[in-house]
Structures are given as C-alpha cells and as structure tokens.
Design an enzyme around this catalytic site. Structure first.
Site, short mmCIF file in Angstrom:
data_model
loop_
_atom_site.label_atom_id
_atom_site.label_comp_id
_atom_site.label_asym_id
_atom_site.label_seq_id
_atom_site.Cartn_x
_atom_site.Cartn_y
_atom_site.Cartn_z
N PRO A 112 -8.53 2.68 4.85
CA PRO A 112 -7.59 3.82 4.89
C PRO A 112 -6.97 4.00 6.27
CG PRO A 112 -9.86 4.59 4.86
CD PRO A 112 -9.91 3.11 4.62
N GLY A 145 0.82 -1.20 0.00
CA GLY A 145 0.00 0.00 0.00
C GLY A 145 0.85 1.25 0.00
N GLY A 146 0.25 2.37 0.32
CA GLY A 146 0.99 3.62 0.33
C GLY A 146 0.08 4.82 0.41
N LYS A 203 -15.85 9.70 7.58
CA LYS A 203 -15.98 10.49 6.35
C LYS A 203 -14.96 10.05 5.31
CE LYS A 203 -14.57 14.74 6.52
NZ LYS A 203 -14.51 16.21 6.81
N ALA A 207 -7.51 -5.78 2.19
CA ALA A 207 -7.04 -4.99 3.35
C ALA A 207 -6.84 -3.54 2.96
CB ALA A 207 -5.75 -5.59 3.90
N SER A 226 -4.14 -2.78 0.41
CA SER A 226 -4.44 -1.37 0.62
C SER A 226 -4.50 -0.63 -0.72
CB SER A 226 -3.40 -0.76 1.55
OG SER A 226 -3.81 0.49 2.02
#
Length: 447
Positions: A134, A76-77, A145, A131, A109
């Site tokens: 955030p 992810g990142g 939100k 997965a 992610s």
C-alpha cells in the site's frame, strides 16, 4: 430571465443524462442471448472505473449473461475503489472470470487484489502480477497498521479461492511480483491463456462460485463476447485521471488565479483558474502525489510573481523555472508504475510559464499601475501653453487642443507654459510649468 435560467438548467440536465448513458452496442450483440460480457479495467483503479465495473456486472445479471470476463491491465489505484470492485465481483449472480491480458499487461498493486479476489483467475503469457504494497496519498509507504490490514485482506481473498495465501501476503509486505508462468506454478492463478476466446473454450463446463454460496456451471462454448462500454462521462473523467493532466491543470489553475489577483476585472482567468485548480486536486486525490512536488510548484509561481515586483534581473524567473521543473519531476511517487509526468511536458510548461509571467503578466501588471490612458483625466500632468491670458479664466493649448482653463496662481500671460493639475468637468486647473513662469501682477489688463 426565469425562462432563460430554466432553459439553462434543462440543457445541463439533458447533457448530464447524455453523458451518463453508456455508448450504444451493436444490435447483433445486444440481441444475442448466449453471450459473455467483457469488462475492461484498464488504467488506474479509481471511482469512475469502479462505478463502471459495478454497473456492467449488474447489466450482465439483468440480461442473464453466461459469464463476465474482467480484463485487467492496471498499475493500481485507490484502495476504496479496489474494494468496491472486489465486492461487486463477490456479490455477482453471474460467474466472473478475471484475465490479465493481452501480453504485456499487468495486475499491479490494486490489480493484484482484484485478480486474487476473483472466483477464477487467469493471465496471458508475458504478463505479471504483484507489487501490492500500500502507498499513501503523499507517495510514502503507509504505516505498519495499514500494511497489516492489506496483508490480512489479500490473504483472506486467496484462502477463499484456494490460492497461495503466503505469496499473496508477500506481494503486500515485500512488493514481490511474478510472471504468469510463475503465478500458475505457485498456484496464485488458475490458468494461463493467450486470449479471451481461449479462456472461454477452456473454462466451458467448469463450476464457478457466485453470490449467496451458490455455484454455476459455465456454458461458454460458442458464446458471443460483448465488450461492456463505459458511459461517455465515465470515459471522459476516467481519462482525465492522468499525472500529465493533473500537472497541467494544477499549474495553469494557479497561474490563472495569480493573473486575476494581479490584474483584476477580467474575471475569466480567475474563474477558469479556480475550476482547473479544483479539478487538479480531485485528480491528485486519486494519485500517489508527493507533497514536496506541490510545494516546489507553488514556490515556482511565487518566484515568478516576485520578479514582477522587484528588480531581480531575471533571477527570480530562472529560479521559478527551475522549481517548476523539479516540482513536475517529483510531483508523484516514482515507485508507483505509470505515476510520473512526462519530462518533455515538464520542461515545456516551465519555459512557457516563465515567458507568460515575464511578458504577459508583467504587461498586465504595469497596465494596472499606470494612470488612465484615455478620457479627460488622462490630460492631468500634461504641459500646455496659454493662448488667451488667464485672469483667472482663459484658454490654453494642451495636446493640440484648446481648453477652457483656470489659473491657480494669479494671472498668467499669453505664451506662458503651464501644467495641468486637475480637471473640473471641462475646465482645466493649471499652474506655471516652472518657477520662472511669467506672472502678471494684480490689476494688469489683458493684452
């Protein structure tokens, strides 16, 4: 001076141009018109990798590649970099195929978003995707939100390509993850293939959507696969985005600045410390950092400095080592795959920092608060003997050397022990070393 500066700037410009230039490809691959360009998104999704993907896709368009294969293996990142990559894929005039591989790779992610947002999604056996909840810069799960925004985004990507939007949303809201076989069964991806060559064989003749609402029929049979290289700058800076490197730069940067503050004048520790600290903060900004870890590391440095100023019998240093170990272990969010500092590295650095402050910094700190160690001023406070009576001028022997001297308390006879209280050019001002020193009354001659 101006010429030297111009030469320096010219050298820096040439270096920047060299670093920004992609590595050379083989002549055979570069001259082959029937080719597929492979882009490797491996490691953290960050601005460097996003720039690399964007640049490589434009290069594929310029050279009229048959297709682009984006190979994914990422934990992810950054959300912004992920969206930049997806936008580059959506705006590509060349068909883009995404493949998670080889076996053991993952699209977690941000990688899950990229895979689902790809016109054609595939995975190698024994890989996984999902997965995608955030995570914020502090390592915490972000507010509802932000989660709702991410869920809507991945759902829109899935629907645009006819994929399982319900599962995609659950990957964001519940961080679910599935294998390649499950992803194919749930219609999250289009194909499970063991290699890029097999992917190109099985997709030959398929129609893939490209930018502007157009479609392109793949002609990938027998095409040469050319791997798009990162530029030297992209490779270096992308490789620096690593939790271990961020930890080292942050700790050593703070230590360098503290050393400069405690022992000013050398400048180099302060300059390099500031550079390393800034670099660490840039890297930390691309990783899920835990603020508590940063505070513990700063507290560790504080304990090391405290031990220099108070007689703590080593307890502050022990506390500093403990805080540094805990800070390193909790510096990043453990729930994010790959976002952790090596335990061995944390312990080693903590011990080295303890020794550094206990010996090197302590010695520099003491040296700063000592009187001058050389020169005429160093003689102040020394004890000597009068060799020619002072009336008030005479000669004294101090540190095995004869000096012109002036008495501050009347005449002093030969042999009197005196203490140097001041240096006036090359003349010493002295006084009796003790209250019992022999004083001569006014008017007595010199023997």
């Amino acid at each position: 001076m101006k010429t030297t500066r111009r030469l320096g700037w010219a050298t820096l410009a040439a270096l920047a141009l060299f670093l920004a230039t992609p590595k050379a490809t083989s002549p055979a691959a570069a001259s082959d018109e029937h080719f597929v360009l492979q882009i490797d998104q491996v490691g953290t999704v960050d601005p460097l990798s996003a720039h690399y993907v964007e640049r490589a896709i434009k290069d594929a368009e310029r050279r009229s590649a048959e297709a682009v294969v984006v190979r994914l293996d990422t934990p992810g990142g950054l959300d912004s970099s992920m969206r930049q990559i997806i936008l580059a894929i959506q705006n590509s005039e060349v068909p883009v195929l995404c493949w998670v591989g080889p076996s053991g790779a993952r699209a977690a992610s941000a990688g899950a978003f990229i895979l689902i947002g790809c016109p054609f999604a595939s995975m190698a056996p024994a890989t996984n995707v999902g997965a995608a909840h955030p995570v914020g810069i502090t390592g915490d799960v972000l507010p509802e939100k932000v989660t709702n925004d991410s869920a809507a985004y991945i759902r829109a990507l899935a629907q645009a390509h006819g994929r399982n939007a319900t599962w995609a949303e659950q990957a964001v809201r519940r961080s679910v993850s599935i294998t390649a076989a499950e992803a194919k069964r749930l219609e999250v991806i289009d194909l499970v293939v063991p290699s890029v060559s097999e992917l190109l064989r099985q997709t030959h003749g398929l129609t893939i959507p490209v930018a502007g609402g157009k479609t392109v029929t793949l002609d990938t049979e027998g095409a040469t696969v050319e791997v798009a290289p990162m530029s030297i700058a992209e490779s270096i800076f992308h490789g620096l985005i690593d939790p271990n490197i961020a930890f080292l730069l942050f700790v050593f940067g703070i230590a360098g600045i503290v050393y400069e503050v405690l022992h000013p004048g050398l400048n180099l520790p302060g300059v390099f410390g500031l550079i390393m600290l800034i670099a660490s903060l840039v890297i930390v900004g691309m990783l899920p950092v835990n603020v508590a870890g940063l505070i513990l590391i700063l507290a560790a440095i504080g304990f090391f400095v405290l031990d220099l100023k108070v007689a703590g019998h080593g307890l502050p240093t022990f506390a500093g080592i403990t805080c540094l170990v805990l800070g390193g272990l909790f510096l990043f969010n453990a729930s994010v795959p790959g976002a952790h500092v090596s335990k061995a590295l944390v312990v080693t650095v903590a011990l080295l920092m303890g020794l550094f402050f206990a010996f090197v910094v302590r010695a520099a700190f003491k040296a700063r608060h000592m009187g001058p160690a050389a020169g005429v001023e160093a003689i102040v406070g020394s004890i000597g003997t009068v060799t020619k009576a002072l009336d008030p001028l005479g000669i004294v022997l101090v540190r095995a050397e004869h000096w012109s001297a002036r008495s501050k308390q009347g005449r002093l006879a030969e042999g009197t022990k005196v203490r140097v209280v001041r240096v006036d050019k090359l003349t010493l001002e002295v006084e009796p070393a003790s209250a019992g020193s022999e004083l001569q009354p006014e008017g007595e001659g010199v023997r």
